[in-house]
Design a protein around this motif. Structure first.
Motif, PDB file in Angstrom:
ATOM      1  N   ALA A  55       0.993   0.852  11.758  1.00 14.99           N
ATOM      2  CA  ALA A  55       2.308   1.338  11.312  1.00 14.99           C
ATOM      3  C   ALA A  55       2.225   1.856   9.882  1.00 14.99           C
ATOM      4  CB  ALA A  55       3.354   0.221  11.418  1.00 14.99           C
ATOM      5  N   ALA A  56       1.522   1.121   9.017  1.00 16.15           N
ATOM      6  CA  ALA A  56       1.370   1.558   7.626  1.00 16.15           C
ATOM      7  C   ALA A  56       0.589   2.868   7.561  1.00 16.15           C
ATOM      8  CB  ALA A  56       0.676   0.475   6.804  1.00 16.15           C
ATOM      9  N   ALA A  57      -0.417   3.013   8.430  1.00 14.62           N
ATOM     10  CA  ALA A  57      -1.231   4.232   8.436  1.00 14.62           C
ATOM     11  C   ALA A  57      -0.386   5.460   8.761  1.00 14.62           C
ATOM     12  CB  ALA A  57      -2.388   4.093   9.423  1.00 14.62           C
ATOM     13  N   GLU A  58       0.601   5.302   9.622  1.00 10.39           N
ATOM     14  CA  GLU A  58       1.496   6.424   9.934  1.00 10.39           C
ATOM     15  C   GLU A  58       2.240   6.884   8.678  1.00 10.39           C
ATOM     16  OE1 GLU A  58       3.791   6.592  13.624  1.00 10.39           O
ATOM     17  OE2 GLU A  58       2.880   4.642  14.121  1.00 10.39           O
ATOM     18  N   HIS A  59       2.762   5.937   7.910  1.00 12.53           N
ATOM     19  CA  HIS A  59       3.462   6.254   6.660  1.00 12.53           C
ATOM     20  C   HIS A  59       2.497   6.864   5.645  1.00 12.53           C
ATOM     21  CE1 HIS A  59       7.327   4.337   7.571  1.00 12.53           C
ATOM     22  NE2 HIS A  59       6.625   3.385   8.182  1.00 12.53           N
ATOM     23  N   GLY A  76       0.819  -1.209   0.000  1.00 18.32           N
ATOM     24  CA  GLY A  76       0.000   0.000   0.000  1.00 18.32           C
ATOM     25  C   GLY A  76       0.850   1.255   0.000  1.00 18.32           C
ATOM     26  N   ILE A  77       1.906   1.257   0.807  1.00 16.12           N
ATOM     27  CA  ILE A  77       2.810   2.405   0.863  1.00 16.12           C
ATOM     28  C   ILE A  77       3.475   2.616  -0.494  1.00 16.12           C
ATOM     29  CG2 ILE A  77       4.994   3.224   1.862  1.00 16.12           C
ATOM     30  CD1 ILE A  77       4.013   1.840   4.508  1.00 16.12           C
ATOM     31  N   GLU A  78       3.843   1.540  -1.143  1.00 18.29           N
ATOM     32  CA  GLU A  78       4.463   1.636  -2.472  1.00 18.29           C
ATOM     33  C   GLU A  78       3.453   2.159  -3.496  1.00 18.29           C
ATOM     34  OE1 GLU A  78       7.539   1.670  -5.016  1.00 18.29           O
ATOM     35  OE2 GLU A  78       7.700   1.195  -2.890  1.00 18.29           O
ATOM     36  N   LYS A  79       2.220   1.688  -3.422  1.00 18.83           N
ATOM     37  CA  LYS A  79       1.194   2.099  -4.404  1.00 18.83           C
ATOM     38  C   LYS A  79       0.859   3.584  -4.328  1.00 18.83           C
ATOM     39  CE  LYS A  79      -1.189  -1.761  -6.144  1.00 18.83           C
ATOM     40  NZ  LYS A  79      -2.381  -2.118  -6.833  1.00 18.83           N
ATOM     41  N   VAL A  80       0.850   4.166  -3.128  1.00 21.65           N
ATOM     42  CA  VAL A  80       0.445   5.571  -3.032  1.00 21.65           C
ATOM     43  C   VAL A  80       1.466   6.513  -3.656  1.00 21.65           C
ATOM     44  CG1 VAL A  80      -1.048   5.286  -1.024  1.00 21.65           C
ATOM     45  CG2 VAL A  80       1.337   5.968  -0.689  1.00 21.65           C
ATOM     46  N   LYS A  81       2.640   6.004  -3.973  1.00 27.81           N
ATOM     47  CA  LYS A  81       3.635   6.847  -4.647  1.00 27.81           C
ATOM     48  C   LYS A  81       3.140   7.278  -6.024  1.00 27.81           C
ATOM     49  CE  LYS A  81       7.601   4.844  -2.256  1.00 27.81           C
ATOM     50  NZ  LYS A  81       8.815   4.024  -2.387  1.00 27.81           N
TER      51      LYS A  81
END
Length: 121
Positions: free
Chosen positions: A67-71, A42-47
């Motif tokens: 943790a992912a939500a923080e990023h 998910g973090i990679e996709k939002v880029k």
């Protein structure tokens, strides 16, 4: 006028992702729904996305939802982020509040998703 908006659904359960997709598109058929199976994905996709809404499960292998939500909050400050979880412990709710993100109890229902989307329309 309905502008095209993007939603990112992050959940390790394929069934949960498909249900969320179906409920979102039943309310907003023109919206784009992207999926990720892990917090890291998910973090990679939002880029490459500008989602208006991110739905994220709490308990996933690898990086958990909090943790992912923080990023994701740092990467997408304008997006509405909502935890979608059966983990209804006060500690989880309190941490979500501290991060400025919403909380949506599982099981995900069409009514819950529609109410959430209604606030974004």
């Amino acid at each position: 006028m309905n502008e095209t908006k993007t939603v990112l659904v992050i959940d390790d359960s394929r069934v949960s992702r498909l249900m969320a997709r179906q409920f979102i598109l039943s309310r907003q058929p023109g919206w784009q729904v992207e999926e990720a199976g892990t917090g890291e994905e998910g973090i990679e996709k939002v880029k490459n996305l500008s989602p208006v809404l991110i739905l994220i499960d709490v308990n996933m292998p690898g990086m958990g939802g909090l943790a992912a939500a923080e990023h994701l909050r740092a990467a997408c400050p304008g997006a509405h982020i909502s935890l979608c979880t059966a983990n209804v412990q006060n500690a989880t709710r309190n941490r979500a509040n501290e991060l400025g993100i919403g909380f949506l109890e599982k099981p995900i229902t069409e009514a819950r998703i529609h109410a959430l989307i209604g606030a974004l329309e």
